[in-house]
Design an enzyme around this catalytic site. Structure first.
Site, PDB file in Angstrom:
ATOM      1  N   VAL A 278     -26.348 -38.624 -61.220  1.00  0.00           N
ATOM      2  CA  VAL A 278     -24.991 -38.168 -61.500  1.00  0.00           C
ATOM      3  C   VAL A 278     -24.000 -38.999 -60.702  1.00  0.00           C
ATOM      4  O   VAL A 278     -24.220 -39.265 -59.514  1.00  0.00           O
ATOM      5  CB  VAL A 278     -24.864 -36.679 -61.100  1.00  0.00           C
TER       6      VAL A 278
ATOM      7  N   SER B  98     -50.172  -6.282 -40.795  1.00  0.00           N
ATOM      8  CA  SER B  98     -49.152  -6.006 -39.773  1.00  0.00           C
ATOM      9  C   SER B  98     -48.447  -7.280 -39.317  1.00  0.00           C
ATOM     10  O   SER B  98     -49.089  -8.293 -39.044  1.00  0.00           O
ATOM     11  CB  SER B  98     -49.839  -5.358 -38.572  1.00  0.00           C
TER      12      SER B  98
ATOM     13  N   TYR C  86     -54.918  -8.823 -26.562  1.00  0.00           N
ATOM     14  CA  TYR C  86     -54.193  -7.620 -26.140  1.00  0.00           C
ATOM     15  C   TYR C  86     -55.146  -6.708 -25.363  1.00  0.00           C
ATOM     16  O   TYR C  86     -56.338  -6.977 -25.232  1.00  0.00           O
ATOM     17  CB  TYR C  86     -53.605  -6.907 -27.365  1.00  0.00           C
TER      18      TYR C  86
ATOM     19  N   LYS D 258     -50.610 -30.384 -45.898  1.00  0.00           N
ATOM     20  CA  LYS D 258     -49.400 -29.752 -46.433  1.00  0.00           C
ATOM     21  C   LYS D 258     -49.505 -29.563 -47.940  1.00  0.00           C
ATOM     22  O   LYS D 258     -48.486 -29.519 -48.640  1.00  0.00           O
ATOM     23  CB  LYS D 258     -48.165 -30.580 -46.083  1.00  0.00           C
TER      24      LYS D 258
ATOM     25  N   CYS E 196     -46.549 -18.061 -50.133  1.00  0.00           N
ATOM     26  CA  CYS E 196     -46.433 -18.405 -48.704  1.00  0.00           C
ATOM     27  C   CYS E 196     -47.138 -19.736 -48.470  1.00  0.00           C
ATOM     28  O   CYS E 196     -48.308 -19.898 -48.817  1.00  0.00           O
ATOM     29  CB  CYS E 196     -47.090 -17.310 -47.869  1.00  0.00           C
TER      30      CYS E 196
END
Ligand code: FAD
Ligand code: NAP
Ligand code: SF4
Length: 677
Positions: A452, A29, A170, A425, A338
């Site tokens: 370039v 969820s 909650y 990381k 992810c």
């Protein structure tokens, strides 16, 4: 190799008695904000249906409130409200009838953010805006009835089940924990009384919806609170919930107010699955584990160890809707992984913005950002293979353009090659791996080690040149900036220069914090070792004291360097870091003894060190190394010359705008431009 040979546990169906889940991966969820907007049901339908087609076995929606005082988004309490949800359930079932869609019922209780918030006791959360109103007996009965009604409405709306969240701080979880439940009636006091509320909800919901409806309870297996739930209480609750008739128990870790990271990129993969594994031994219903499980091999290992029956992947499904199919087809190197940055998902959710994904800007924008085949294929040169150039090149090539991608360095990735060297990381490697694979899949002509310039690109006959040349580090005009003790963050991260014992870091933005992390780091990265991570954050996985946390200030291994992080702004350093992760970086550096100073004025650097004014008072810091992390400027030289020569050129990423640039903006901008090219 077949799906069953490579991931036999992931692809084995789970029989729930009355229905079967086709595999062991579910989409967890997430509140996306689509719940709260006018065309939200249509957009959720497209978003979830895409994940259903992507192969996931079960989808759990974002939280839906059972009543007006519950907070959160998208209340469901009437048949009229159920009609909107039908758009979602029908779309998912039309995409794949074997995919289950389960609605989460979320009552945020004291975190509702309104004066109508309710809770067992009037205890204000550390992160709550208001002290909640204490529920009386009738109020408690009303809340239970509202949960039951909401579940009935979910069934009416065509959902295959409901998940009821009993964690995170909650409403339900505040009944369970002593510090938020001060009641002395039958809903408070002993643990038996404190767990009465969730057990009654689950019992009465089951009675209402009947036996053939998936009923999931999300339990805080480790709430990470000092004085939180004890292990025997967690076990007792799980067993009582099982007896109340749930189909599946899902484990959750931490309350929002806890000061332990549980999903950030610094958290090791699957770090918490072992807790689910221990709880699983005490119940017989299937169990879901979650948190930092972002690749199919990690899910397979968790299931093979017997830590869980099902694996929840939430953010990984934002990053790649097709993750499960790619695993099934042996294309896991094509998974857009992810990286747990939270930058476009949770940071957006907690600042009232629509959720998306840093590595996949199409997430939650399925109805508006599409990569349709081009009717007019062009020859496009993309200069710069950092995140912006990579996103442009791969999207344009996917659409049928003929793309040549140039980079001056020997590898793709741009600044991500610096980011991935920061301890914590390491996940950034995955993005580079993904883009390397996409370059091959879409037949991009990759020219590395090729700087370039306008002259050579202008003669190659491209229809368009996309300039993604990134940035130049800013070198502030301060007396002594050319002193040998002054170095750039690039030299430090790449290891080109030695860093002394006493260090000043000039600039406390994202890069200043990362560099402070790097130069104070010692030993194994916590992100790669669960034991190191547990020590750094005071978690006791084996003893499982209340909340799972030791309560003792963690001792963090540090390099021993004396480091001061400086900025000119008077705000507190680190304020610009991510909403949901900034605190972890600030706390880590504090624990390593890094000094942070705002409101400084740089005067000069000389043999004696760095000289400042702080609040108007002079201060001389004796330092060996000054690392400049003072922001960045766009690298636009190539673009300017091309435009002057009349070449059709487009700017993307840092080359377009370096101020406050991050990879989220670079990838988003480049992808949107390539989708329209
Ligand atoms: P760049 O990544 O700078 O890429 C530009 C590329 O162009 C380079 O590969 C360069 O070699 C090439 N190039 C330049 N000139 C030429 C030329 N003339 N010819 C050929 N090639 C050329 N962002 C986040 O969102 N989250 C983070 O957590 C995060 N952490 C970071 C940590 C560190 C240590 C650093 C340094 C950056 C971090 N960033 C982070 C920032 C992020 O990496 C940048 O915003 C992003 O890389 C910008 O992408 P870009 O493609 O515009 O530029
Ligand atoms: P930044 O976050 O904008 O920070 C730049 C720092 O340099 C600030 O502390 C600023 O503070 C200072 N500064 C600016 N101009 C200066 C000047 N002339 N002289 C001295 N100091 C000056 O940029 P960044 O640290 O270079 O990072 C680049 C981008 O990468 C950021 O936008 C960030 O979002 C992204 N990033 C993100 C993360 C992450 O974890 N999400 C990590 C790393 C990087 P004062 O002006 O107050 O001195
Ligand atoms: Fe994962 Fe970052 Fe995307 Fe969120 S924004 S889903 S954490 S990659």
């Amino acid at each position: 190799m077949t799906e069953h040979a490579r991931y036999p546990h992931v692809f084995s169906p789970l029989d729930l008695g009355f229905t079967t889940l086709k595999n062991r991966i579910l989409m967890g969820s997430m509140h996306t904000g689509l719940e709260d907007i006018p065309d939200g049901f249509e957009r959720q339908a497209a978003y979830f249906a895409e994940r259903a087609r992507g192969g996931v076995g079960m989808i759990i929606t974002g939280g839906v409130a059972p009543n007006g005082e519950a907070g959160g988004g998208g209340k469901l309490s009437t048949p009229e409200e159920a009609a909107g949800h039908r758009i979602v359930t029908q779309a998912v079932h039309a995409a794949d009838r074997d995919v289950k869609i389960v609605m989460q019922i979320l009552h945020t209780g004291p975190l509702a953010g309104t004066e109508q918030a309710v809770a067992p006791s009037a205890v204000r959360s550390r992160i709550g805006r208001y002290a909640p109103n204490e529920l009386d007996e009738a109020g408690i009965e009303k809340q239970i009835a509202d949960f039951v009604n909401c579940a009935a409405m979910a069934k009416l709306a065509g959902y295959d089940g409901v998940e009821i969240i009993g964690s995170a701080g909650y409403l339900i979880s505040t009944f369970l924990v002593e510090k938020t439940n001060l009641r002395t009636d039958e809903w408070g006091g002993s643990f038996e009384n404190r767990m009465r509320f969730p057990v009654e909800i689950m019992r009465r919901v089951r009675a209402e919806v009947g036996p053939e409806f998936i009923l999931i309870f999300r339990i805080a297996a480790m709430d990470m609170l000092q004085g939180g739930m004890a292990w025997d209480e967690v076990v007792a609750l799980a067993q009582a919930i099982e007896a109340a008739g749930v189909s599946i128990i899902s484990t959750h870790f931490c309350w929002h107010e806890a000061q332990v990271p549980t999903i950030a990129t610094m958290v090791p993969r699957a770090a918490f699955a072992q807790v689910t594994g221990r709880l699983r031994k005490h119940v017989s219903v299937p169990m879901i584990t979650s948190n930092r499980i972002n690749m199919p091999a990690v899910a397979e290992a968790v299931l093979a160890r017997g830590d869980a029956d099902l694996v929840s992947m939430a953010r990984p499904m934002l990053a790649d809707a097709e993750l499960v199919n790619k695993a099934r087809d042996g294309r896991e190197d094509e998974i857009n992984t992810c990286i747990a940055c939270n930058q476009a998902c949770l940071d957006h959710t907690f600042t009232g913005r629509l959720t998306s994904c840093l590595v996949n800007p199409r997430a939650c924008r399925e109805t508006e950002l599409n990569y349709l085949p081009t009717a007019t294929p062009k020859r496009i040169a993309v200069v710069g293979a950092g995140p912006a150039g990579l996103a442009y090149a791969t999207t344009a090539a996917q659409r049928g353009h003929k793309v040549t991608l140039f980079d001056a360095s020997a590898e793709i990735g741009g600044q991500f090659n610096l980011a991935r060297k920061i301890p914590g990381k390491e996940e950034f490697d995955e993005t580079i791996r993904y883009f390397n694979r996409m370059i091959a899949v879409h037949g991009i002509d990759l020219r590395l080690d090729t700087r370039v310039d306008a002259a050579n690109i202008a003669t190659q006959g491209f229809d368009e040149v996309v300039v993604a040349t990134g940035i130049e580090p800013r070198r502030p005009e301060i007396a002594g900036i050319d002193h040998p003790k002054v170095v750039s963050y690039i030299d430090v991260i790449t290891g080109r220069v030695a860093v002394g014992q006493k260090v000043a870091i000039m600039g406390a933005g994202g890069i200043g914090f990362d560099v402070a992390e790097l130069v104070t780091h010692k030993g194994t990265s916590a992100a790669l070792d669960i034991d190191v991570f547990a020590k750094e954050w005071g978690i006791d996985f084996t003893g499982h004291p209340r909340g799972g946390v030791t309560g003792v200030e963690p001792v963090v291994a540090a390099s021993g360097r004396e480091v001061t992080l400086l900025q000119r702004k008077s705000s507190s350093p680190g304020k610009s870091l991510g909403k949901t992760t900034g605190w972890t970086h600030r706390l880590t550096l504090q624990r390593r003894g890094v000094r942070m100073m705002g409101g400084v004025e740089y005067l000069r650097i000389d043999d004696a060190g760095l000289h400042l004014l702080v609040g108007g008072e002079p201060l001389s810091m004796e330092v060996d190394t000054v690392i400049v992390c003072a922001g960045q400027l766009p690298a636009r030289g190539l673009y300017d010359t091309l435009v002057a020569a009349g070449v059709n050129a487009t700017l993307v990423g840092g080359a377009y705008e370096a101020n406050e640039l991050d990879a989220k903006r670079a990838i988003n901008q480049a992808t949107a431009l390539a989708a329209a090219a």
